[in-house]
Design an enzyme around this catalytic site. Structure first.
Site, mmCIF file in Angstrom:
data_model
loop_
_atom_site.group_PDB
_atom_site.id
_atom_site.type_symbol
_atom_site.label_atom_id
_atom_site.label_comp_id
_atom_site.label_asym_id
_atom_site.label_seq_id
_atom_site.Cartn_x
_atom_site.Cartn_y
_atom_site.Cartn_z
ATOM 1 N N GLN A 120 4.533 -1.004 6.462
ATOM 2 C CA GLN A 120 5.480 -1.846 7.918
ATOM 3 C C GLN A 120 6.458 -0.635 8.094
ATOM 4 O O GLN A 120 6.757 0.271 7.457
ATOM 5 C CB GLN A 120 6.120 -2.933 7.366
ATOM 6 C CG GLN A 120 6.436 -3.756 8.518
ATOM 7 C CD GLN A 120 7.778 -3.740 8.727
ATOM 8 O OE1 GLN A 120 8.734 -3.148 7.967
ATOM 9 N NE2 GLN A 120 8.717 -4.200 9.959
ATOM 10 N N ASN A 122 9.675 -0.102 8.561
ATOM 11 C CA ASN A 122 10.816 0.164 7.818
ATOM 12 C C ASN A 122 10.616 1.049 6.623
ATOM 13 O O ASN A 122 11.616 1.017 5.748
ATOM 14 C CB ASN A 122 11.765 -0.748 7.853
ATOM 15 C CG ASN A 122 11.432 -1.897 7.035
ATOM 16 O OD1 ASN A 122 10.241 -1.977 6.279
ATOM 17 N ND2 ASN A 122 12.451 -2.776 6.430
ATOM 18 N N LYS A 123 9.158 1.020 6.012
ATOM 19 C CA LYS A 123 9.094 1.693 4.853
ATOM 20 C C LYS A 123 9.169 3.174 4.731
ATOM 21 O O LYS A 123 9.184 3.682 5.959
ATOM 22 C CB LYS A 123 7.677 1.218 4.234
ATOM 23 C CG LYS A 123 7.569 -0.376 4.339
ATOM 24 C CD LYS A 123 8.444 -1.089 3.271
ATOM 25 C CE LYS A 123 8.405 -2.134 3.123
ATOM 26 N NZ LYS A 123 8.686 -3.359 4.266
ATOM 27 N N ASN A 124 9.260 3.502 3.536
ATOM 28 C CA ASN A 124 9.193 5.280 3.472
ATOM 29 C C ASN A 124 8.146 6.071 4.088
ATOM 30 O O ASN A 124 8.641 7.172 4.747
ATOM 31 C CB ASN A 124 9.173 5.605 2.013
ATOM 32 C CG ASN A 124 10.531 4.999 1.265
ATOM 33 O OD1 ASN A 124 10.940 3.856 1.518
ATOM 34 N ND2 ASN A 124 11.114 6.032 0.331
#
Length: 314
Positions: A120, A122-124
């Protein structure tokens, strides 16, 4: 994670233990397959699920454990899998936040039972939306492929069959292309997150917790991918008040997460306040400070200065 539960044959009459401190999807998937979610309280420092509390929650109906590697800090994998083996339980790791994290030198997802990652936005690393499930069994991998797209299997040029009730979980090829490009940057992204996390600790200083009454995260610079940087506020200030004061200083903050068992859906299933006191306290007062690869050290310094100025106010 829903596909993982279906692969494991978990459904009505079964119980699955998970944490009340997570995005609600972690528990919702258990209900989705017809099973019963059971919660175990969390460790007050790591904010991960407490292994002793898992052991206490196991019943004859327990079939699986869904732990969460909160903020990319791994759970105690040795204790987790020892406990699962002792009680013949499946483990479905919610590693949504843990891509690139390690346990004793081994990447999360390269060992264990089943592991779910999120891509998603906002993930790394991200694909815009989507994720992946890692399994360690070829037969279960083939079953996962069928579950992810309407239960369909294909043979030859025109052979097609459906033998399980699947859904539409497959990633688009555009999203996959973005993800493959992002994967090449995972090491550099995580290295920058690590550097920023270290600078946060340097700026807060060793006496911060004593002086301001707030709690910093575990200073793990070897295994965590530093997906998020959490701060637990002292009870003398409400989270809403703190967040508003940060916004007034043009600094965006969030909170991850609200206690799952206190949502209306779960209260209707018999959960109530006081059942998981550690999670309830943490989830009431936790805030997520900015941490992303395009930040620089001066951004961290500005955030820390703002936090200190707010927490010292009456």
């Amino acid at each position: 994670m829903e596909i993982a539960l279906r692969i494991a044959g978990i459904g009505p009459g079964d119980e699955v233990i998970t944490t009340p401190n997570s995005w609600v999807a972690t528990a919702n998937v258990i209900i989705e397959v017809g099973a019963t979610p059971t919660f175990a309280d969390i460790d007050p420092r790591s904010h991960n699920i407490d292994m002793e509390q898992i052991a206490a929650a196991i019943t004859p109906r327990t079939r699986a454990i869904i732990p969460v590697h909160m903020c990319g800090l791994p759970c105690d994998m040795d204790e987790l899998y020892e406990l699962a083996a002792k009680h013949s339980l499946r483990v479905i790791e919610d590693a949504a936040q843990a891509i690139g994290s390690t346990w004793k030198g081994n990447r999360i997802g390269t060992f264990g039972d089943m592991v779910s990652f999120s891509f998603q936005v906002n993930k790394n690393i991200m694909t815009g939306e989507g994720g992946c499930l890692v399994v360690n069994n070829a037969e279960e991998a083939e079953l996962a492929e069928r579950y992810r797209l309407q239960g369909v299997s294909r043979h030859g040029l025109d052979g097609i069959d459906v033998d399980v009730l699947g859904g539409k979980y497959n990633m688009t090829e555009i999203a996959a292309a973005i993800g493959l490009a992002q994967m090449r940057h995972l090491e550099s992204f995580n290295a920058q997150r690590l550097a920023l996390a270290k600078h946060y600790f340097n700026c807060f200083g060793r006496e911060f917790e004593t002086q301001y009454g707030a709690e910093l995260p575990v200073a793990d610079f070897g295994q965590s991918n530093w997906h998020m940087f959490h701060l637990v506020l002292p009870d003398r200030i409400t989270r809403a008040a703190f967040m508003q004061r940060m916004l007034d200083l043009n600094i965006g903050v969030g909170f991850h997460y609200a206690a799952i068992h206190l949502f209306t859906l779960y209260r209707k299933r018999g959960f109530k306040e006081g059942m998981f006191p550690v999670a309830e306290r943490i989830c009431r007062q936790i805030v997520t400070l900015p941490l992303f690869p395009s930040m620089d050290f001066s951004d961290v310094e500005r955030v820390v200065a703002a936090v200190k100025s707010i927490l010292k106010l009456p």
